[in-house]
Design an enzyme around this catalytic site. Structure first.
Site, PDB file in Angstrom:
ATOM      1  N   ASP A 172       3.622  -4.166  -1.409  1.00  0.00           N
ATOM      2  CA  ASP A 172       3.544  -3.789  -0.011  1.00  0.00           C
ATOM      3  C   ASP A 172       4.900  -4.134   0.613  1.00  0.00           C
ATOM      4  OD1 ASP A 172       2.731  -2.969   2.462  1.00  0.00           O
ATOM      5  OD2 ASP A 172       0.865  -4.107   2.482  1.00  0.00           O
TER       6      ASP A 172
HETATM    7  C1  BGC Z   1       1.311  -1.903   5.177  1.00  0.00           C
HETATM    8  C2  BGC Z   1       1.115  -0.773   4.185  1.00  0.00           C
HETATM    9  C3  BGC Z   1       2.137   0.308   4.427  1.00  0.00           C
HETATM   10  C4  BGC Z   1       3.525  -0.311   4.355  1.00  0.00           C
HETATM   11  C5  BGC Z   1       4.638   0.688   4.577  1.00  0.00           C
HETATM   12  C6  BGC Z   1       2.745  -2.386   5.252  1.00  0.00           C
HETATM   13  O1  BGC Z   1       2.904  -3.242   6.327  1.00  0.00           O
HETATM   14  O2  BGC Z   1       0.464  -2.975   4.832  1.00  0.00           O
HETATM   15  O3  BGC Z   1      -0.170  -0.250   4.279  1.00  0.00           O
HETATM   16  O4  BGC Z   1       1.997   1.351   3.517  1.00  0.00           O
HETATM   17  O5  BGC Z   1       3.628  -1.311   5.357  1.00  0.00           O
HETATM   18  O6  BGC Z   1       4.599   1.172   5.851  1.00  0.00           O
END
Ligand code: BGC
Length: 699
Positions: free
Chosen positions: A250
């Protein structure tokens, strides 16, 4: 290979593998490690983009200029593509969870895939299937509900739809990520059985459908950060399930050191904070094996080359983005997602009788599309509930709106109207992804001065202002509809007796207002079903604390917990009314593929056409072990004209009966009488039950 890459995780392509072996032999360690992270995110985010997230696709792994290999380009998210170009904004995933419509979800995946391609993305972060363990979870709106079976079916449909356009779909967040505020720190403890039976089956279902990428979660599971969890990433996902794609972290702080590579994390996103040079050094020192580096590169290239080389089913152009075909799908999704919780003969409103409608609540006039975290996308327009009603109303119908707080004024308007509509609920300020700014970026120069927003809900009831408004208006005029906007369950006990109708409209997407008007006036009949339980009291739910650093997830939550504790819900899992009525009859055994199937006749006994979601549960009442009383094992949405009868058939297989035998570390099956139960919701299904035995069904 089929166009949706359904065999991606089951089929081997020997020529491709030997081609990759040659590429790996030609790459230096630095080049390999370069492919194992995203690049350039902070530079554009802090520079040109002035801290505005999601204006473009981000390079998120792979890439080797010398060999002409491009990076992968990532965009979010679950309710539509996130980009500076305005894209189609669908109802949030939880709304689509309420549609129980896999065909619709696949078509939404197609649109997301087409729009991804049009903006140049090759990796999509749309498939989010974390289980709704508790309705306070801030990101509830991004997932499909509380049940692993429902999550798996809808997530697989979305992923297949996206991958049909040769965009790699990533399923997130692996795993046990169901609290928001403490997501960077919380250690979720769960037994092997709880993981296998409750928190992982949907991920497996989606991997089995061919999903080619997995995003690891921020939180810890049983002591390890998910990006460092060898048990989750290597033992379960890659070795046991046979996942052939790559795992990426993530965004920012999804990994904390180069040892994550050894544990099975193939890419750190969005920039090399803990991989990069540190990882090169760790390999040189012998702390991380060259084998795990080569495995990561092989997985990245295998996925990328498979998708790059597959034939496109069409050409992609920016003219496709938010085109009419796509926005009409957003309206269809909204119409199929609304859940009618109560209707004392008020809806649909009869335009020939109702001459004046009074509307209340700021949300009536707000484009309330969901949170402002990573899943936030920007549509070219959004029809509010009020606009939808006005566009739909004829010249003879007067629609008045009062958004003020003066309850006396509101009451005066309410009593002058034939019917009232109140929009009540939440916005991105009350629930959503928690973007903790400085905390997430702790110690990183780049993170300074980022504002925090979103998070877990602090109360499961409506805001006090909403509750006061409902009580005042219903006292002045009982012909009132309350439209609830929220991403998960709202406890309604203090006011649910007051209005004549309650409609759950979620965050309904850019066409939500049009869908709302068509539902209110009866052009379509509501057909959504709750993808979670609404309890009478928060005390009926599992323990939840948004700030805990450690929590144990158990076998029971939602309907499995309430039925185990013998508590009746306010509205059961799978519940939803219609403007017509359906009768279930003649449950019987019939010949299935290898064993028996269960058939039931469903008749539309009302006077208008409508859809019904037929739900099939297996009852484990005779079980000798501690397990849920019943579990969802199948569902079908059918359309029935007035008076029409259709036969719906479900096949149960032995997989549907298994439990995870922790002592032996394997799936096991009990030799007991089981019960099939089929009906219009989880509790109504008690009315149509039939016992069966293991030896009658397919293996
Ligand atoms: C989120 C993800 C997301 C990623 C990129 C993170 O903060 O948990 O779900 O895909 O950011 O935006």
């Amino acid at each position: 290979m089929s166009s949706m890459h359904s065999d991606f995780n089951t089929k081997t392509n020997p020529e491709l593998e030997s081609e990759i072996t040659e590429i790996i032999a030609d790459l230096s360690l630095e080049e390999k490690v370069w492919m194992m992270s995203g690049h350039g995110f902070f530079k554009v985010f802090l520079g040109e983009d002035n801290r505005q997230f999601g204006r473009r696709t981000y390079a998120a792994g792979s890439g080797c200029e010398r060999l002409d290999i491009p990076p992968l380009y990532f965009t979010d998210g679950p309710r539509g593509v996130r980009h500076i170009i305005p894209t189609t904004s669908f109802p949030v995933s939880m709304a689509r969870g309420a549609s129980w419509d896999t065909d619709l979800e696949r078509r939404i995946g197609n649109v997301i895939g087409i729009e991804e391609r049009a903006v140049g993305a090759t990796l999509s972060g749309a498939v989010c299937v974390n289980l709704l363990r508790h309705p306070a979870w801030g990101r509830a709106q991004e997932t499909y509900g509380e049940d692993p079976y429902l999550l798996g079916e809808l997530g697989a449909a979305l992923s297949e739809g996206i991958q049909e356009h040769n965009v790699i779909s990533t399923v997130k967040h692996f795993a046990l990520n169901s609290i928001e505020n403490s997501r960077f720190k919380v250690n979720v403890k769960a037994t092997e059985r709880v993981m296998r039976e409750v928190y992982l089956p949907h991920f497996k279902r989606i991997v089995d459908s061919g999903c080619a990428s997995v995003m690891s979660a921020y939180n810890k599971v049983n002591g390890d950060y998910c990006g460092h969890s060898k048990h989750l990433l290597r033992d379960i996902l890659k070795d046991e399930w046979g996942f052939k794609g790559f795992v990426h972290s993530d965004w920012v702080k999804g990994a904390y050191g180069p040892d994550a590579a050894e544990a099975g994390l193939d890419i750190e996103n969005p920039d090399p904070i803990f991989f990069g040079e540190t990882l090169v050094n760790a390999v040189n020192k012998g702390d991380v094996s060259m084998e795990s580096i080569d495995d990561a590169v092989r997985r990245i290239l295998r996925t990328q080359m498979t998708f790059d080389r597959a034939e496109d089913p069409r050409v992609y152009s920016k003219a496709d983005v938010a085109c009419e075909l796509h926005t009409s799908l957003a309206r269809e999704a909204a119409e199929k997602s609304f859940v009618l919780l109560k209707n004392d003969d008020l809806l649909p409103l009869d335009k020939s009788r109702v001459k004046k409608i009074a509307c209340f609540g700021k949300l009536m006039d707000t484009a309330n599309l969901g949170d402002k975290g990573s899943s936030c996308n920007t549509p070219p327009y959004a029809v509010t509930l009020l606009e939808g009603l006005k566009n739909h109303a004829s010249d003879t119908l007067e629609i008045e709106f009062y958004d003020g707080d003066d309850l006396d004024e509101a009451k005066a308007l309410a009593s002058s109207a034939d019917a009232c509509i109140i929009a009540a609920g939440y916005t991105w300020e009350h629930e959503g992804e928690y973007i903790p700014g400085n905390e997430a970026m702790e110690g990183l120069e780049e993170g300074k001065n980022m504002m925090s927003r979103g998070g877990d809900r602090s109360d499961l009831r409506l805001l006090e202002t909403d509750r006061e408004m409902i009580s005042a208006i219903c006292a002045a005029n009982s012909h009132t509809v309350v439209a609830v906007m929220a991403g998960s369950a709202v406890i309604m006990e203090d006011w649910k007796a007051d209005p004549e109708a309650i409609l759950m409209v979620w965050y309904p997407g850019m066409e939500g207002g049009s869908a709302f008007a068509r539902t209110i006036f009866g052009d379509v009949t509501p057909s959504g079903k709750l993808p979670f339980t609404i309890p009478e009291s928060a005390d009926d739910l599992p323990y939840f604390d948004a700030s805990v650093l450690e929590i144990e997830y158990g076998l029971y939550h939602g309907y499995t917990l309430l039925s185990k504790s013998g508590v009746e819900p306010a509205f059961p899992f799978g519940f939803g009314l219609s403007y017509t009525s359906f009768a279930f009859s003649n449950l019987r055994k019939a010949k299935g593929q290898d064993g028996c199937a269960f058939e039931i006749d469903v008749t539309n006994t009302g006077d208008r056409a409508g859809d019904e979601v037929v739900q099939c549960y297996v009852g484990f009442e005779n079980s000798e072990i501690d397990r849920p009383g019943f579990l969802l094992r199948g569902f079908k949405r059918i359309h029935l004209e007035a008076g029409e009868t259709k036969t719906v058939s479900f096949e149960i297989t032995s997989d549907d009966l298994m439990y995870y035998d922790e002592a032996h570390g394997e799936w096991a099956i009990e030799d007991i009488p089981y019960l099939v139960r089929i009906g219009s919701d989880s509790l109504a299904s008690r009315q149509n039950t039939m016992p069966f035995h293991l030896n009658e069904i397919r293996d």
